[in-house]
Write a protein that holds these residues in place. Structure first.
Motif, PDB file in Angstrom:
ATOM      1  N   VAL A   6       5.766  -9.982  -4.724  1.00  0.00           N
ATOM      2  CA  VAL A   6       4.483 -10.544  -5.107  1.00  0.00           C
ATOM      3  C   VAL A   6       3.699  -9.177  -6.065  1.00  0.00           C
ATOM      4  N   CYS A   7       3.796  -9.948  -7.730  1.00  0.00           N
ATOM      5  CA  CYS A   7       3.219  -9.477  -8.595  1.00  0.00           C
ATOM      6  C   CYS A   7       2.029  -9.429  -9.168  1.00  0.00           C
ATOM      7  N   ALA A   8       1.511  -8.596  -8.794  1.00  0.00           N
ATOM      8  CA  ALA A   8      -0.314  -8.980  -9.605  1.00  0.00           C
ATOM      9  C   ALA A   8      -0.397  -9.079 -10.504  1.00  0.00           C
ATOM     10  N   PHE A   9       0.200  -8.458 -11.474  1.00  0.00           N
ATOM     11  CA  PHE A   9      -0.394  -7.977 -13.057  1.00  0.00           C
ATOM     12  C   PHE A   9       1.028  -7.955 -13.806  1.00  0.00           C
ATOM     13  N   VAL A  89      10.353  -8.323   1.171  1.00  0.00           N
ATOM     14  CA  VAL A  89       8.471  -8.544   0.228  1.00  0.00           C
ATOM     15  C   VAL A  89       8.432  -7.556  -0.287  1.00  0.00           C
ATOM     16  N   GLU A  90       8.377  -7.849  -1.427  1.00  0.00           N
ATOM     17  CA  GLU A  90       7.587  -6.386  -2.595  1.00  0.00           C
ATOM     18  C   GLU A  90       6.151  -6.433  -3.093  1.00  0.00           C
ATOM     19  N   ALA A  91       5.781  -5.883  -2.784  1.00  0.00           N
ATOM     20  CA  ALA A  91       4.482  -5.743  -3.744  1.00  0.00           C
ATOM     21  C   ALA A  91       4.110  -4.764  -4.583  1.00  0.00           C
ATOM     22  N   SER A  92       3.299  -5.075  -6.424  1.00  0.00           N
ATOM     23  CA  SER A  92       3.470  -4.778  -6.690  1.00  0.00           C
ATOM     24  C   SER A  92       2.788  -3.849  -7.777  1.00  0.00           C
ATOM     25  N   THR A 111       8.451  -3.728   0.917  1.00  0.00           N
ATOM     26  CA  THR A 111       8.292  -2.609   0.222  1.00  0.00           C
ATOM     27  C   THR A 111       7.456  -2.439  -0.688  1.00  0.00           C
ATOM     28  N   LEU A 112       6.422  -0.856  -0.851  1.00  0.00           N
ATOM     29  CA  LEU A 112       5.167  -1.339  -1.999  1.00  0.00           C
ATOM     30  C   LEU A 112       6.238  -0.820  -2.991  1.00  0.00           C
ATOM     31  N   VAL A 157       7.855   2.790   0.652  1.00  0.00           N
ATOM     32  CA  VAL A 157       6.976   2.999  -0.717  1.00  0.00           C
ATOM     33  C   VAL A 157       7.530   3.779  -1.665  1.00  0.00           C
ATOM     34  N   VAL A 158       7.787   2.616  -2.777  1.00  0.00           N
ATOM     35  CA  VAL A 158       8.978   3.421  -4.191  1.00  0.00           C
ATOM     36  C   VAL A 158       8.159   3.860  -4.492  1.00  0.00           C
ATOM     37  N   SER A 159       8.250   5.521  -5.311  1.00  0.00           N
ATOM     38  CA  SER A 159       7.248   6.219  -6.415  1.00  0.00           C
ATOM     39  C   SER A 159       9.004   6.167  -7.310  1.00  0.00           C
TER      40      SER A 159
END
Length: 389
Positions: A6-9, A89-92, A111-112, A157-159
């Protein structure tokens, strides 16, 4: 595994997120995954690309940048996730779209990906001169509470950098893992150094071939702090022949131009999408200089390191992770005098720094390495029961 990002940008016109997305689509297909990018857009359609899909969901246009849209209909987003039937599902983005993904009732891991660090990019920059960071964090506690809620709604949460991971952990997040990004393979190498190109860039700066050539690459935006970099380069240049080539463009173009106009040894170049040309520019300079302390990873510093370039970077943010004692230097973030001293230190030991940077260049991770590690983590989730609430 079907992975829905889910790629908001995401914007078709370009940018760092688009580059990341296109590399993910290729890497996912090569690894046997079905990658779906769910992006907000003006119209509903599906674009097949690089072995995956970009599914556009109608959404409102972002008022501050007309290239982008933003997810504004949670029911529509949830309905599309139901139809796509993801395995993960990923959130970006850490904003409202991530909260929507956290609230989706689907029973799959999520994952975020922390592609943004809004506090460093905005709050710390706006108020850092009048208040300590601890006070700013207290003033923006609503944002930390938001992140902690997301931390509970996601399995991971991926950093991209240890510096960001430490800050998130200090803010109360418990599911953060560092997975550094990497450079696009095939474009960045010390072998791309071109002494004729270096001499030509120094000539444009009005300097002889024995002068030191610094390069900076990035958007002309407030958080990049190019006027500060220009001030430091000008100060250090009083004591040794020093040139700077600055590659980029953006809304602060006029401000950057005014800062550089009185130093003939600074040249501003237009940005390039030619990755081969950028690789040659980086490899043909003597060091990369960077001003932004708000990077989550700092891709251009990684590309410089892969090109055999020492990096001179602030001691905060993702860029700080890119400099080690052997092939790079830190300076105090937001302090032009500290940057000027670091530049002078580099010039004094230029040959040694360059030698060590060239030796270290092959160890820089590629994006293929990054996605291989990311998909390995996702495979682990496929064998575990979801624990997020």
């Amino acid at each position: 595994m079907r992975i829905v990002d889910v790629c908001a940008f995401y914007a078709p016109q370009g940018g760092g997120v688009k580059t990341y997305v296109e590399q993910k689509l290729r890497a996912g297909a090569a690894a046997g995954h079905d990658i779906v990018i769910l992006a907000p857009a003006s119209n509903a359609d599906v674009v097949e690309r690089n072995g995956g899909r970009i599914v556009n969901l109608p959404a409102r246009r972002f008022p501050l940048d007309r290239r982008y849209h933003y997810f504004d209909d949670e029911a529509s987003l949830h309905g599309m996730l139901d139809r796509l039937k993801p395995d993960l599902v990923e959130a970006s983005s850490p904003w409202s779209s991530a909260a929507m993904v956290a609230r989706w009732p689907g029973d799959v891991p999520r994952t975020l990906i922390m592609h943004a660090d809004p506090l460093s990019a905005y709050a710390y920059r706006w108020f850092g001169s009048v208040a300590p960071r601890e006070m700013i964090d207290r003033g923006f506690d609503w944002y930390w509470r938001h992140l902690r809620r997301l931390d509970q709604g996601f399995d991971l949460v991926v950093s991209a950098s240890e510096s960001l991971t430490r800050r998130l952990a200090a803010g109360g997040l418990t599911r953060v893992e560092t997975l550094p990004m990497g450079v696009e393979p095939g474009f960045f190498s010390p072998a791309r150094r071109n002494e004729t190109l270096r001499a030509r860039m120094l000539e444009r700066c009005g300097l002889p071939i024995h002068a030191t050539l610094l390069i900076g690459v990035g958007r002309h935006a407030p958080e990049k702090r190019w006027p500060q970099v220009i001030e430091a380069v000008t100060s250090a240049g009083y004591h040794q022949p020093l040139g700077l080539v600055l590659v980029g463009d953006g809304r602060d173009k006029a401000k950057v131009g005014r800062a550089a106009m009185h130093n003939p040894h600074i040249q501003l170049l237009a940005p390039t999408r030619d990755r081969t040309a950028l690789g040659a520019l980086l490899a043909s300079a003597d060091a990369l200089v960077h001003g932004c302390e708000a990077e989550t990873f700092c891709m251009v510093a990684a590309e410089a390191r892969a090109s055999g370039l020492p990096v001179i970077v602030p001691d905060e943010g993702g860029a700080s992770d890119q400099a080690d004692r052997d092939a790079g230097l830190h300076y105090r973030a937001r302090q032009p005098d500290s940057l000027a001293k670091a530049i002078s230190k580099f010039v004094a030991g230029r040959s040694d720094y360059r030698t060590r940077a060239i030796i270290a260049a092959p160890s820089v991770m590629t994006m293929e390495d990054h996605f291989s590690r990311l998909f390995d983590v996702y495979d682990r989730f496929g064998r575990e029961q979801r624990h997020a609430a």
